[in-house]
Each structure stands twice: as C-alpha cells, then as structure tokens.
Design a protein around this motif. Structure first.
Motif, short mmCIF file in Angstrom:
data_model
loop_
_atom_site.label_atom_id
_atom_site.label_comp_id
_atom_site.label_asym_id
_atom_site.label_seq_id
_atom_site.Cartn_x
_atom_site.Cartn_y
_atom_site.Cartn_z
N VAL A 253 0.84 -1.20 0.00
CA VAL A 253 0.00 0.00 0.00
C VAL A 253 0.88 1.25 0.00
O VAL A 253 0.65 2.19 -0.78
CB VAL A 253 -0.96 0.00 1.21
N LEU A 254 1.89 1.28 0.86
CA LEU A 254 2.79 2.44 0.90
C LEU A 254 3.55 2.59 -0.42
O LEU A 254 3.72 3.70 -0.93
CB LEU A 254 3.78 2.29 2.06
N LEU A 255 4.01 1.46 -0.96
CA LEU A 255 4.73 1.50 -2.23
C LEU A 255 3.84 2.05 -3.34
O LEU A 255 4.26 2.91 -4.14
CB LEU A 255 5.21 0.09 -2.59
N GLY A 256 2.60 1.56 -3.40
CA GLY A 256 1.69 2.01 -4.44
C GLY A 256 1.32 3.47 -4.32
O GLY A 256 1.30 4.21 -5.31
N MET A 257 1.03 3.93 -3.10
CA MET A 257 0.66 5.32 -2.91
C MET A 257 1.84 6.25 -3.17
O MET A 257 1.68 7.35 -3.71
CB MET A 257 0.11 5.54 -1.50
N ALA A 258 3.05 5.83 -2.80
CA ALA A 258 4.24 6.63 -3.12
C ALA A 258 4.42 6.75 -4.63
O ALA A 258 4.77 7.83 -5.15
CB ALA A 258 5.48 6.01 -2.48
N SER A 259 4.16 5.66 -5.35
CA SER A 259 4.25 5.69 -6.81
C SER A 259 3.23 6.66 -7.40
O SER A 259 3.53 7.39 -8.34
CB SER A 259 4.02 4.27 -7.36
N LEU A 260 2.02 6.68 -6.81
CA LEU A 260 1.00 7.63 -7.26
C LEU A 260 1.47 9.07 -7.07
O LEU A 260 1.35 9.90 -7.98
CB LEU A 260 -0.30 7.42 -6.46
N VAL A 261 2.00 9.38 -5.89
CA VAL A 261 2.45 10.74 -5.60
C VAL A 261 3.54 11.16 -6.59
O VAL A 261 3.52 12.27 -7.15
CB VAL A 261 2.96 10.84 -4.16
N ILE A 262 4.50 10.27 -6.84
CA ILE A 262 5.61 10.59 -7.75
C ILE A 262 5.10 10.80 -9.17
O ILE A 262 5.48 11.76 -9.85
CB ILE A 262 6.67 9.47 -7.72
N GLY A 263 4.22 9.90 -9.63
CA GLY A 263 3.70 10.02 -10.99
C GLY A 263 2.88 11.29 -11.19
O GLY A 263 3.06 12.01 -12.19
N LEU A 264 1.98 11.58 -10.27
CA LEU A 264 1.14 12.76 -10.39
C LEU A 264 1.96 14.04 -10.33
O LEU A 264 1.73 14.99 -11.10
CB LEU A 264 0.08 12.76 -9.28
N THR A 265 2.92 14.08 -9.41
CA THR A 265 3.76 15.28 -9.27
C THR A 265 4.63 15.49 -10.49
O THR A 265 4.79 16.62 -10.98
CB THR A 265 4.64 15.16 -8.01
N THR A 266 5.17 14.40 -11.03
CA THR A 266 6.07 14.50 -12.19
C THR A 266 5.35 15.06 -13.41
O THR A 266 5.84 15.98 -14.08
CB THR A 266 6.68 13.13 -12.52
N ILE A 267 4.19 14.51 -13.72
CA ILE A 267 3.47 14.98 -14.91
C ILE A 267 2.97 16.41 -14.72
O ILE A 267 2.90 17.20 -15.66
CB ILE A 267 2.33 14.01 -15.28
N ALA A 268 2.64 16.78 -13.48
CA ALA A 268 2.21 18.16 -13.22
C ALA A 268 3.36 19.15 -13.43
O ALA A 268 3.17 20.23 -13.98
CB ALA A 268 1.66 18.27 -11.80
N LEU A 269 4.56 18.77 -13.00
CA LEU A 269 5.70 19.68 -13.07
C LEU A 269 6.28 19.80 -14.48
O LEU A 269 6.78 20.86 -14.86
CB LEU A 269 6.80 19.21 -12.11
N PHE A 270 6.20 18.70 -15.25
CA PHE A 270 6.90 18.69 -16.54
C PHE A 270 5.98 18.55 -17.74
O PHE A 270 6.42 18.22 -18.84
CB PHE A 270 7.93 17.55 -16.55
N ALA A 271 4.68 18.84 -17.56
CA ALA A 271 3.73 18.74 -18.68
C ALA A 271 4.10 19.69 -19.82
O ALA A 271 3.83 19.39 -20.99
CB ALA A 271 2.32 19.02 -18.18
N HIS A 272 4.72 20.83 -19.49
CA HIS A 272 5.06 21.80 -20.53
C HIS A 272 6.11 21.29 -21.49
O HIS A 272 6.30 21.86 -22.57
CB HIS A 272 5.57 23.09 -19.86
#
Length: 458
Positions: free
Chosen positions: A336-355
């Motif tokens: 559960v911790l591994l999966g939720m950490a992966s979610l946070v990283i994925g969502l943050t990455t695409i938000a920061l580098f979508a441009h």
C-alpha cells in the motif's frame, strides 16, 4: 427471519471455480467501461445523437453502477453471494443483448443503465465469493490479486478490442459479452452455495441512498456539461446533500442499517475506503487529462494516443499479481505504501513537466500512477473483507466500491471544471493533478497506520 445456511468449506476445485468466476465478472464489468469509448463515433453515425447523448451512453452505466452498489450489496448478503452473482450474470447478458440490438440512442442508453445496474449486483457478490472461497488471509491476498488482474486485463484490452470490433460493427462490442456470460453460467454450478443473511431490509436507507447518490452524481455529470450554477444543478446538489444527511441519521438509528456505521470504526477500514477513493480519483482524472493533453494539446492521432496507455495497463496486470505475494511476505502495509508513493511521484512529475510535451514522459507517469494503484488496491480490498463483520461482506464490498465509483465521477467533474481554455490548459492540468497528488500524499500518510504482518483475527 430466514435461517442462515452454513456452507461447507470450499474444496480446492470449488475455490478455483469461485476465483475464475469472480475474476471473469470483474473483467466484464471493467471491460464495459473501456470498450465503448472508441466505438462512440460509429454509434453516432449509426443512431445519430449529439455530444450529450454520447456522454450518457458512457455515464448511464457509471451512474447506475455507483447508485445501486450499496443497495445491491445488501441484496447479495440477504440472498447469498452465489445466487446474487448468477442473477447478475444472467441479467447482464440480457442487458448486453438489448444494447446490441438497440434501434435508437434512447434505447441504447436505457440498456446501458441496465448493464450498470446488473454490474452493481455482480461486483460486491464477486468479492464475497472470494472471501468465502479463501478464508485464510494468505490465500485471499493472492486471490484478490488475480481478481484485480482481471480488471487490469480489461483496461488494456478494452480500447484495442473496442476499436477492432467497431471497425466491423459497433454492435459487436456488446454482443461479445453474451458468450462470456453463457460460459460463466456453465461454470457457476461448480461454486458451492453461499450463506444468506436474514436481516430485515432497510427500505428507508435504500431510498435515501438512491436519492443522495443519484442526485449528487447526476449533478456532477450534468454540471460539467451545462454549468454548476444552473438552478437544476444547484437543486440536485441541495437534494443530494439533504438526503445524505438524512441517510446517515437513519443509519445511526435503525436496528439493521444497509451501511452499518460500525464498518468505519476500525481505522484500517477507513484507510481502505479512502485509498480506493483516492486511486480511482487519481486514475480516472489522469486518464481524462492525458487523453485531452495528447490529442488536443500535442495533436496526436487517437490510435497513437491509445498506445501511450498500453504499457501502464500491461504493467498494472503484473502489479496486481505481485501485490498478493508482496503482502504475504512483507505485510499488507508495504504494497500500500509502495503504491501510494508511486501515485504521488507520478502525479507530481506529470504536473511539473507537462510543458515539455514529452510523450515518453506521459507514458512513464501513467505507469507510475496505474502501476502504483495495481499494487496498492488488492491489499486494501483484503482489509475491507477482513474487517467486515460476518454476514456483511457484500455490504462492506459495496460501500468500498461506491467510494471508488464516486471518486471516478468526482475526478472527471472536478478536472473538467479546473481546465481552462486552450491557452490555460496546462495551468488547469497542473492544478487538477495537484489535487490528486495531495489526496495521494494524505492517503500515503494514513496508510502508515495499517498493520504490517499482523492480521486482525477472524
């Protein structure tokens, strides 16, 4: 009161049959969400209709699925999971036939609503069948991984299968369900009989739940199309909120509530509900945004855009299978911790580098989001079944899946509102993904309270 039958312990053959049957059902339920999207142009060309009617072809299924989960989860416990599941399979097949032969858009929408209603009967019953077939935590964790993998396979196959079949005839996307339902009905006698719970039916709770969820979800769906300030939408939200408050009051006072508030007494159960809501909110919202981003912002052809989602769907299948062994070896908290950490990283990455406009980056972040959810969701589903009181597994499963479906409906509505015009698309995209990242981070923190190797006694 109806006497409650106590079934014999499942044999190995019966357990396998229950797992296959439950997994096929989850496959069908998920497939009929994803298979329709690429067929919409063909349906519109054949039957006519505008954009609004096309949306209801999709949302009619989701709406009735979410609204009826609580009600039909209770029915599943009352009549027994096996009987409820067989009934759901048969009716789902009938609804699929009606979709395939629909002479008009209204007829198709009504049939799609019927599919959603029967899916709401099948889903909680499928989870209960797994609980009954696999009473031990280790075996149940592996079984839930296989069950969840059925949904991952459907997510991967749906767009590809929908595009291929609609190129021949869009009616085939519904007709293909019929032989699968027939095969499931042939397999069903190999599953042992389920116990029944003879608790009185909570009619007040059922009606209030239907009004509350129906009004709120209709407001979310229609508000995105016509605006949330319209009197109709405001009225629906007020009615839904009032019905929700009344529903909670009724559930706290009636002797046999349809959603026992005691389900939420255990912190692990609250984390599981929140986790399911968070992942579906993040995943549905990410798919919605990525589709618009790839096709409207980067101007990629739909067929090519669909391939960007394929790696995430394939790896999600293996993530579901790996989740059970991970939970058994390291405790359910770790995946559960591994999966939720992966979610946070994925969502943050695409938000920061979508441009950057990088297609590989989108594919990688979708892998992190979808793959993270595939690892986290099976152990959270196990928590729901483990902490559900005896005789209430169907209700607990229905409550959990209602949280998930509401999360998906809310994501598309909220993300759609936050997206601005073309020149403000990236800003709206970042804000939308930030809401999902914050939820995922909150769930990550809350998940640290889950037990590790130790499981609550049954």
């Amino acid at each position: 009161m109806t006497a409650t039958a106590t079934p014999k312990r499942f044999t190995g053959h019966g357990s396998l049959a229950a797992l296959v049957l439950a997994s096929l059902g989850f496959f069908l339920i998920t497939l009929d969400v994803s298979i329709v999207n690429l067929a919409l142009p063909s349906i519109r060309q054949s039957l006519g209709g505008d954009i609004s009617t096309q949306q209801w072809i999709l949302d009619g299924y989701t709406l009735f699925f979410a609204v009826l989960l609580l009600c039909l989860g209770n029915v599943s416990d009352r009549i027994g999971a096996k009987r409820a599941y067989i009934t759901g399979i048969a009716l789902f097949g009938v609804a699929s036939v009606l979709c395939a032969i629909a002479p008009s858009v209204p007829a198709l929408i009504v049939a799609r609503c019927g599919q959603g209603a029967t899916a709401a009967l099948m889903l909680p019953a499928s989870m209960t069948l797994i609980r009954e077939a696999f009473p031990e935590a280790r075996g149940r964790a592996k079984a839930l991984g296989v069950w969840a993998a059925g949904g991952a396979v459907a997510s991967a196959a749906g767009p590809v299968l929908g595009g291929a079949l609609s190129a021949v005839d869009w009616r085939l996307i519904f007709a293909v369900n019929v032989p699968v339902c027939a095969g499931m009905l042939i397999l069903a006698p190999h599953v042992q009989r389920s116990p029944r719970n003879g608790r009185p039916f909570d009619w007040a709770g059922q009606v209030l739940a239907l009004i509350a969820l129906g009004s709120i979800i209709c407001a979310l769906i229609e508000g995105g199309a016509i605006g949330y300030g319209r009197p109709l939408i405001v009225t629906l939200l007020i009615v839904g909120a009032a019905a929700l408050v009344l529903f909670l009051l009724v559930q706290a006072r009636v002797p046999h509530p349809m959603m026992p508030l005691g389900l939420f007494r255990a912190s692990a159960m609250r984390v599981a509900m929140f986790g399911g809501f968070t992942f579906i909110y993040a995943w549905f919202g990410s798919v919605f945004l990525a589709s618009l981003y790839l096709q409207q912002h980067l101007h990629i052809a739909p067929a090519t855009a669909g391939l960007v989602f394929l790696p995430s769907a394939i790896l999600s299948f293996f993530g579901n299978l790996a989740s059970g062994p991970l939970a058994n070896r390291l405790g359910r908290r770790f995946p559960v911790l591994l999966g939720m950490a992966s979610l946070v990283i994925g969502l943050t990455t695409i938000a920061l580098f979508a441009h950057e406009g990088s297609i590989p980056l989108v594919a990688i972040t979708l892998i992190l989001i979808g793959g993270g959810g595939s690892v986290a969701m099976p152990p959270l589903a196990g928590v729901v079944l483990e902490y559900a009181p005896e005789g209430q597994a169907g209700v607990a499963s229905a409550v959990s899946n209602t949280f998930r479906q509401v999360g998906g409906a809310l994501a598309v509505a909220v993300f759609g509102v936050l997206l601005g015009p073309d020149d403000g698309f990236l800003t709206g995209m970042r804000v939308s993904l930030a809401t999902a990242a914050v939820l995922a981070l909150a769930c990550l923190i809350a998940s640290t309270t889950l037990a590790g190797r130790r499981h609550a006694p049954r």
